[in-house]
Design a protein around this motif. Structure first.
Motif, mmCIF file in Angstrom:
data_model
loop_
_atom_site.group_PDB
_atom_site.id
_atom_site.type_symbol
_atom_site.label_atom_id
_atom_site.label_comp_id
_atom_site.label_asym_id
_atom_site.label_seq_id
_atom_site.Cartn_x
_atom_site.Cartn_y
_atom_site.Cartn_z
ATOM 1 N N UNK A 1 51.474 41.484 49.488
ATOM 2 C CA UNK A 1 51.971 41.380 48.123
ATOM 3 C C UNK A 1 52.636 40.040 47.861
ATOM 4 N N UNK A 2 53.245 39.447 48.874
ATOM 5 C CA UNK A 2 53.846 38.122 48.691
ATOM 6 C C UNK A 2 52.759 37.082 48.411
ATOM 7 N N UNK A 3 51.669 37.152 49.165
ATOM 8 C CA UNK A 3 50.554 36.222 48.944
ATOM 9 C C UNK A 3 49.905 36.478 47.590
ATOM 10 N N UNK A 4 49.760 37.741 47.220
ATOM 11 C CA UNK A 4 49.160 38.113 45.939
ATOM 12 C C UNK A 4 49.982 37.574 44.776
ATOM 13 N N UNK B 1 49.679 33.004 36.208
ATOM 14 C CA UNK B 1 48.920 32.631 35.014
ATOM 15 C C UNK B 1 48.476 31.168 35.083
ATOM 16 N N UNK B 2 49.349 30.286 35.548
ATOM 17 C CA UNK B 2 48.991 28.859 35.617
ATOM 18 C C UNK B 2 47.883 28.620 36.637
ATOM 19 N N UNK B 3 47.930 29.309 37.765
ATOM 20 C CA UNK B 3 46.893 29.146 38.789
ATOM 21 C C UNK B 3 45.544 29.627 38.276
ATOM 22 N N UNK B 4 45.543 30.749 37.597
ATOM 23 C CA UNK B 4 44.291 31.298 37.065
ATOM 24 C C UNK B 4 43.720 30.378 35.991
#
Length: 185
Positions: free
Chosen positions: A3-6, A12-15
């Motif tokens: 979950x930390x990696x997720x 939103x910025x990465x996507x």
């Protein structure tokens, strides 16, 4: 751990940046095309900021089309369309010829890489040979190599003699022609 990696990767910025990189969100083809175009120091666009175009450089059709659109005021005229089609066909022919030259160079390199096959040594057998396995001594190999070099040397001398005799015949013909011309004059 998952979950930390997720949570750290699915922001939103990465996507949005990934959509921009793959040209899915804002439709911009130049982002992808910039990745595949090689800018070298010989490329006039990389030196001059894209303002001047050299005829000797290999330009792709998009650059030529942009240049036409910036230079021609009325793009709907027959002359502008003819110019566009002409430059497009020249660009395509240039690319085809470059591809053909590249293929021919590769074929020439492959041909030059092939090894030359040497002639087998003439290992003459003795008269008392009656069959079976034969073991050749190093002395026999040396003798065969010497015989082969002597034959090659004799062949070269014979070719030189033929060339010299042909040269002498030609000189005799020229001399005879000169003598005939002097007799006539």
């Amino acid at each position: 751990l998952f979950w930390k990696a997720w949570e750290s990767s699915f922001k939103e910025t990465t996507i949005l940046r990934s959509f921009e990189a793959t040209v899915l969100s804002p439709l911009n083809l130049e982002v992808i095309l910039k990745r595949f175009t090689n800018t070298t120091p010989d490329d006039p666009d990389s030196r001059c900021g894209g303002s001047s175009v050299s005829i000797s450089s290999t330009l792709d059709w998009r650059k030529i089309n942009r240049l036409i659109h910036s230079a021609v005021k009325d793009k709907a005229t027959k002359e502008a369309k003819k110019l566009s089609l002409l430059l497009h066909s020249i660009s395509v022919q240039n690319q085809l010829l470059l591809h053909e030259v590249k293929g021919l160079r590769e074929a020439l390199l492959n041909k030059n890489k092939r090894q030359k096959h040497s002639k087998p040594l003439d290992l003459q057998q003795r008269k008392e040979y009656h069959g079976g396995a034969v073991v050749w001594s190093p002395r026999k190999f040396r003798e065969a190599r010497v015989c082969q070099t002597v034959k090659e040397h004799e062949e070269k001398e014979q070719q030189l003699q033929k060339a010299e005799s042909a040269k002498l015949k030609k000189a005799a013909q020229v001399y005879k022609l000169k003598m005939d011309q002097e007799k006539r004059a």
